[in-house]
Write an enzyme that holds these catalytic residues in place. Structure first.
Site, PDB file in Angstrom:
ATOM      1  N   GLY A 215     -35.687 -13.938   3.650  1.00  0.00           N
ATOM      2  CA  GLY A 215     -36.962 -13.318   4.001  1.00  0.00           C
ATOM      3  C   GLY A 215     -37.791 -14.035   5.025  1.00  0.00           C
TER       4      GLY A 215
ATOM      5  N   GLU B 273     -31.041 -17.721   0.852  1.00  0.00           N
ATOM      6  CA  GLU B 273     -30.214 -16.710   1.532  1.00  0.00           C
ATOM      7  C   GLU B 273     -30.821 -16.295   2.870  1.00  0.00           C
ATOM      8  OE1 GLU B 273     -30.371 -13.573  -1.348  1.00  0.00           O
ATOM      9  OE2 GLU B 273     -28.939 -14.535  -2.688  1.00  0.00           O
ATOM     10  N   PRO B 274     -30.938 -17.211   3.827  1.00  0.00           N
ATOM     11  CA  PRO B 274     -31.549 -16.824   5.105  1.00  0.00           C
ATOM     12  C   PRO B 274     -30.623 -15.927   5.931  1.00  0.00           C
ATOM     13  CG  PRO B 274     -30.669 -19.046   5.261  1.00  0.00           C
ATOM     14  CD  PRO B 274     -30.443 -18.599   3.834  1.00  0.00           C
ATOM     15  N   GLY B 275     -31.169 -14.914   6.526  1.00  0.00           N
ATOM     16  CA  GLY B 275     -30.387 -14.033   7.398  1.00  0.00           C
ATOM     17  C   GLY B 275     -31.087 -13.899   8.738  1.00  0.00           C
ATOM     18  N   ARG B 276     -32.198 -13.179   8.709  1.00  0.00           N
ATOM     19  CA  ARG B 276     -32.957 -12.895   9.925  1.00  0.00           C
ATOM     20  C   ARG B 276     -33.315 -14.169  10.688  1.00  0.00           C
ATOM     21  NH1 ARG B 276     -36.209  -8.532  10.462  1.00  0.00           N
ATOM     22  NH2 ARG B 276     -36.147  -8.180   8.211  1.00  0.00           N
TER      23      ARG B 276
ATOM     24  N   ARG C 211     -34.598  -0.703  14.393  1.00  0.00           N
ATOM     25  CA  ARG C 211     -35.796  -1.326  13.814  1.00  0.00           C
ATOM     26  C   ARG C 211     -37.103  -0.755  14.376  1.00  0.00           C
ATOM     27  NH1 ARG C 211     -37.121  -6.012  14.227  1.00  0.00           N
ATOM     28  NH2 ARG C 211     -37.843  -6.280  12.118  1.00  0.00           N
TER      29      ARG C 211
ATOM     30  N   TYR D 115     -39.030   0.850  11.335  1.00  0.00           N
ATOM     31  CA  TYR D 115     -40.073  -0.017  10.773  1.00  0.00           C
ATOM     32  C   TYR D 115     -41.266  -0.198  11.711  1.00  0.00           C
ATOM     33  CZ  TYR D 115     -35.920  -1.711   8.198  1.00  0.00           C
ATOM     34  OH  TYR D 115     -34.775  -1.827   7.461  1.00  0.00           O
TER      35      TYR D 115
ATOM     36  N   CYS E 193     -31.179  12.566  20.640  1.00  0.00           N
ATOM     37  CA  CYS E 193     -32.040  13.751  20.594  1.00  0.00           C
ATOM     38  C   CYS E 193     -33.025  13.688  19.436  1.00  0.00           C
ATOM     39  CB  CYS E 193     -31.182  15.015  20.504  1.00  0.00           C
ATOM     40  SG  CYS E 193     -30.169  15.208  21.958  1.00  0.00           S
ATOM     41  N   GLU E 194     -33.944  12.776  19.506  1.00  0.00           N
ATOM     42  CA  GLU E 194     -35.010  12.603  18.514  1.00  0.00           C
ATOM     43  C   GLU E 194     -36.208  12.042  19.269  1.00  0.00           C
ATOM     44  OE1 GLU E 194     -34.915  12.489  14.932  1.00  0.00           O
ATOM     45  OE2 GLU E 194     -32.786  12.932  14.696  1.00  0.00           O
TER      46      GLU E 194
HETATM   47  C1  LIG Z   1     -30.857 -10.085  -1.648  1.00  0.00           C
HETATM   48  C2  LIG Z   1     -31.177 -10.442  -0.240  1.00  0.00           C
HETATM   49  N1  LIG Z   1     -31.024 -11.707   0.151  1.00  0.00           N
HETATM   50  C3  LIG Z   1     -31.279 -12.098   1.414  1.00  0.00           C
HETATM   51  C4  LIG Z   1     -31.708 -11.189   2.356  1.00  0.00           C
HETATM   52  C5  LIG Z   1     -31.926 -11.673   3.745  1.00  0.00           C
HETATM   53  O1  LIG Z   1     -33.231 -11.552   4.175  1.00  0.00           O
HETATM   54  P1  LIG Z   1     -33.610 -12.123   5.586  1.00  0.00           P
HETATM   55  O2  LIG Z   1     -32.634 -11.618   6.556  1.00  0.00           O
HETATM   56  O3  LIG Z   1     -34.968 -11.627   5.861  1.00  0.00           O
HETATM   57  O4  LIG Z   1     -33.573 -13.612   5.477  1.00  0.00           O
HETATM   58  C6  LIG Z   1     -31.903  -9.856   1.991  1.00  0.00           C
HETATM   59  C7  LIG Z   1     -32.363  -8.866   2.966  1.00  0.00           C
HETATM   60  O5  LIG Z   1     -32.524  -7.721   2.743  1.00  0.00           O
HETATM   61  C8  LIG Z   1     -31.614  -9.467   0.665  1.00  0.00           C
HETATM   62  O6  LIG Z   1     -31.737  -8.193   0.266  1.00  0.00           O
END
Ligand SMILES: Cc1ncc(COP(=O)(O)O)c(C=O)c1O
Length: 460
Positions: free
Chosen positions: A260, A297-300, A336, A340, A377-378
């Protein structure tokens, strides 16, 4: 922050001019930067080093296998939310004990494959995939569960396989992390997790279960989050819950705080990782001292600034008092902004001297605003509305910045637009990670019709 820079009016991804990549590979094209990803992983790990967390990259942010392989090489575990993401993590070489499997609605087949690689859907295709036998891979480190019903299914599948599944219960902490309504996941009214009382009851009910070990808890509050406060609230609620269930006889060894942490969509928008870590660690230290391993759990925050989307201008037109810059990709490649209202900085990849963006602020004095739109087409198909861009014309290429997370993974083939290609810049070397989707692949599955044979016993 990242390794996309203008040199003499040309955008460079690390040491490679973006126009040369676009010439060679066409557009729309995602370009990732190896060094940016790597820097983010290194800085994230350093910020939280004191508590030595299990770092599980959220595969959903960008699931290209080449990216996953490099993140595994950098020491990341993986957070997966579907059976196919699980297979990607395995194919990328991630040890299964560093995989956490989340998701609110896992199927029995997904649970089975997570617990026993003999049930991998790729079992018969390993030759095609140049992969080892998944049977030898072992169960995932932790299966997260989000309901009593799902926990019962995990228990049943684990019993069928004759193993004990290591499980974390996802808490719904009833915290509003202030993200977009569609990506805020920790409020009582959101579909995710279970309330604290149910989490405690599940710990009690499954404490002595022969096929389930309740290892701990999971929480994910939403995304993007720009300040530590929601995490601190969550840690406090989780600590109360851990105290409660431990006093009732469940030993907690695992606490997963999800992902997050925001990315810099706008210059200076996100505090450094150390701001989050310095606030969170004092609260986590006592838990770690009690034997709880923290997972994150970093992603973004790893991938967003590590990728740009390059598109080509097809037409420019003015009407209704607006300037429309019509490109070869829009919501199909990056949804996005439409989904969003997300804002991405956009700028031509080649500019006249003086027009290089000093930073990535959205105002550019003296430059006329425009809508950057796609071919779909939106009316909702846009990459940006009312942003400032210099004069552009047909054939110019634009870079959409901070597009490395939730870009390609959310791309669609709507309007039969092929999925973009993905490339990686690694110093002065470029790697094609995935070619543009061929037209044939879009059409082929519908070429042949076949009769569905319905067994006599289930015919009406
Ligand atoms: C369970 C869980 N973990 C981790 C993430 C990753 O979040 P972020 O990419 O914002 O770090 C998400 C994103 O939806 C998630 O649903």
């Amino acid at each position: 922050m990242d390794h996309f820079h203008y040199i003499s009016g040309r955008l460079h991804a690390e040491g490679i001019a973006a126009d040369t990549l676009a010439d060679a590979l066409g557009t729309p094209l995602y370009v990732y930067s190896q060094r940016t990803m790597h820097d983010h992983v290194t800085r994230f790990r350093a910020a939280f080093a004191e508590i030595d967390p299990l770092l599980c990259y959220a595969v959903k942010a960008c699931s290209n296998l080449g990216i996953l392989r490099r993140l595994v090489e950098a020491g990341m575990g993986m957070d997966v939310v579907s059976g196919i993401e699980l297979e990607r993590a395995w194919l990328a070489g991630c040890p299964m004990d560093k995989v956490v499997f989340a998701g609110v609605g896992k199927s029995d087949d997904e649970i089975r494959a997570a617990l026993d690689g003999r049930h991998s859907p790729l079992r018969d295709r390993t030759g095609d995939l140049n992969a080892g036998d998944p049977a030898a891979r072992g169960p995932v480190g932790v299966l997260n569960t989000e309901s009593r019903s799902e926990l019962e299914r995990i228990a049943a599948v684990a019993a069928e396989l004759g193993i004990r599944a290591r499980v974390a219960i996802r808490l719904n902490p009833d915290i509003d992390a202030g993200a977009h309504d569609h990506t805020t996941t920790g409020r009582a009214g959101d579909k995710f997790g279970v309330p604290a009382d149910l989490a405690a009851a599940l710990c009690a009910d499954f404490r002595a279960h022969p096929h389930v070990e309740i290892a701990g808890f999971h929480v994910h509050l939403g995304s993007p989050i720009y300040k530590p406060d929601p995490y601190l609230q969550a840690i406090d609620r989780l600590t109360t819950l851990i105290d409660r269930v431990e006093s009732e006889g469940t030993t907690i060894t695992h606490l997963d705080l999800g992902g997050g942490i925001g990315a810099d969509y706008e210059t200076g928008q996100t505090p450094p990782f150390s701001t989050f870590a310095e606030a969170m660690i004092p609260r986590l230290r006592p838990l770690v001292a009690r034997g709880v391993r923290i997972a994150l759990e970093p992603g973004r925050t790893i991938m967003a600034n590590a990728g740009v989307l390059i598109v080509t201008v097809r037409h420019v037109k003015r009407q209704g008092g607006r300037r429309f810059v019509i490109c070869d990709a829009g919501m199909n490649a990056l949804i996005r902004p439409s989904l969003y209202g997300a804002k991405h900085f956009i700028w031509p990849i080649q500019v006249e001297p003086g027009l290089e963006p000093a930073d990535r602020r959205f105002e550019a004095p003296g430059v006329e605003p425009c809508d950057v739109v796609g071919p779909v087409c939106e009316s909702g198909d846009f990459l940006a509305r009312g942003i400032h861009l210099p004069e552009v014309q047909r054939g110019d290429r634009l870079a959409v910045f901070t597009a490395g997370a939730y870009g390609m993974t959310m791309a669609s083939t709507y309007n039969d637009q092929p999925l973009p290609a993905e490339a990686l810049a690694d110093a002065d070397r470029a790697v094609l990670l995935r070619p543009r989707q061929p037209a044939f692949d879009l059409i082929a599955p519908g070429l042949a019709e076949s009769a569905v044979s319905i067994p006599a016993e289930i015919r009406a």
